[in-house]
Enzyme design. Structure first.
Site, PDB file in Angstrom:
ATOM      1  N   GLY A 263       0.795  -1.217   0.000  1.00 23.90           N
ATOM      2  CA  GLY A 263       0.000   0.000   0.000  1.00 23.90           C
ATOM      3  C   GLY A 263       0.830   1.270   0.000  1.00 23.90           C
ATOM      4  O   GLY A 263       1.957   1.313  -0.505  1.00 23.90           O
ATOM      5  N   HIS A 264       0.262   2.314   0.609  1.00 27.72           N
ATOM      6  CA  HIS A 264       0.828   3.660   0.577  1.00 27.72           C
ATOM      7  C   HIS A 264       2.170   3.728   1.304  1.00 27.72           C
ATOM      8  O   HIS A 264       3.159   4.213   0.762  1.00 27.72           O
ATOM      9  CB  HIS A 264      -0.193   4.613   1.212  1.00 27.72           C
ATOM     10  CG  HIS A 264       0.177   6.055   1.187  1.00 27.72           C
ATOM     11  ND1 HIS A 264       0.352   6.764   0.015  1.00 27.72           N
ATOM     12  CD2 HIS A 264       0.373   6.943   2.201  1.00 27.72           C
ATOM     13  CE1 HIS A 264       0.643   8.022   0.300  1.00 27.72           C
ATOM     14  NE2 HIS A 264       0.668   8.157   1.616  1.00 27.72           N
ATOM     15  N   PHE A 265       2.201   3.235   2.547  1.00 24.73           N
ATOM     16  CA  PHE A 265       3.425   3.272   3.346  1.00 24.73           C
ATOM     17  C   PHE A 265       4.266   2.023   3.032  1.00 24.73           C
ATOM     18  O   PHE A 265       4.415   1.119   3.854  1.00 24.73           O
ATOM     19  CB  PHE A 265       3.088   3.349   4.838  1.00 24.73           C
ATOM     20  CG  PHE A 265       2.738   4.739   5.307  1.00 24.73           C
ATOM     21  CD1 PHE A 265       3.719   5.629   5.694  1.00 24.73           C
ATOM     22  CD2 PHE A 265       1.415   5.155   5.344  1.00 24.73           C
ATOM     23  CE1 PHE A 265       3.404   6.913   6.135  1.00 24.73           C
ATOM     24  CE2 PHE A 265       1.079   6.433   5.773  1.00 24.73           C
ATOM     25  CZ  PHE A 265       2.075   7.316   6.164  1.00 24.73           C
TER      26      PHE A 265
END
Length: 283
Positions: A263-265
């Site tokens: 995902g994003h992180f």
């Protein structure tokens, strides 16, 4: 010196916290974090690269351990945040450096690169956008705030500042949640709970529109200077779509694009893969 040290730097009367590791004589790598985090997000990456690079990771003004000036005395805009990072570079005497930019660190970093094109040896964008096709539908409530900055539209964004929403940013798109340490999102939630932090972030949400306006200038910088470029993204990012990573090749034909199953992180789950990619890319 591969262990991380911690410093406070006076930037024209403002206190900026930063982490450093690696010998200063080695190639410099400036790490810029994203929302709602701090340089703490690089806690796993820094030790993996400290034998080859001099790593410098500041907390952006208003984030983490850096000073958060009162909103009555300081306008929280991306131009102002970038100016402080530019002065940070000058005060620390950082000459030539590679840039790692994540999330909101990207539009700050791209401003820095346009200011110091002769100093930037390479750019690593980790889920750091510069093209409209990279913006997902999750941005729609924020777009409404840009076009109609009413109190109601501002208040509609407050939920993304809450602990559950911060945790969701870390966990969304991750196949095995046991790989996500609670330390990151818990610390971010702690910082967000400080007085005025939510208002600062809402000011920056409104000013993010200035980054979209600057996308053509960022792209013109890419075309003119052709910096060595690596886009390495979690492909399940709910905010910045893989199309945003692929778009860099429009202006940087030699850009390297790597998509990770996360995902994003992405550093929370793929720090070793990202460290290897950076080492291969820069050396």
């Amino acid at each position: 010196m591969t262990h991380t040290t911690h410093h406070r730097v006076d930037i024209d009367g403002r206190d900026v916290f930063c982490r450093q590791a690696g010998e200063p004589a080695k190639p410099a790598l400036l790490l810029l974090h994203g929302f709602p985090s701090s340089s703490h997000m690089f806690r796993d990456l820094i030790p993996l690269l400290a034998d080859r690079f001099h790593l410098i990771a500041p907390d952006i003004t208003g984030f983490g351990q850096s000073q958060a000036p009162a909103r009555t005395n300081f306008a929280y805009t991306y131009d102002n945040l970038a100016r402080i990072i530019q002065r940070f570079i000058e005060v620390l005497g950082i000459g030539r450096f590679a840039l790692y930019a994540f999330d909101i660190g990207a539009p700050i970093g791209f401003r820095v690169a346009m200011k110091f094109p002769e100093r930037v040896t390479a750019i690593i964008s980790q889920n750091g956008n510069a093209y409209e096709e990279g913006l997902s539908d999750v941005w729609n409530p924020i777009r409404r705030y840009w076009s109609d900055p009413t109190t109601a539209n501002r208040d509609a964004l407050r939920e993304i500042m809450k602990p559950l929403a911060i945790r969701w940013q870390y966990e969304h798109g991750v196949s095995d949640l046991s790989n996500v340490s609670p330390d990151g999102y818990s610390l971010d939630a702690f910082y967000m709970a400080r007085p005025d932090s939510e208002e600062i972030q809402l000011d920056l949400a409104l000013d993010y529109a200035s980054n979209v306006v600057l996308y053509p200038m960022f792209q013109a910088y890419f075309r003119r200077h052709q910096p060595r470029f690596l886009a390495i993204w979690g492909d399940k990012d709910p905010f910045f779509l893989p199309a945003g990573a692929e778009a860099f090749r429009r202006d940087l034909p030699n850009a390297e694009i790597q998509l990770l199953n996360t995902g994003h992180f992405a550093l929370e789950t793929h720090s070793r893969e990202i460290a290897t990619a950076i080492a291969d890319f820069l050396t």
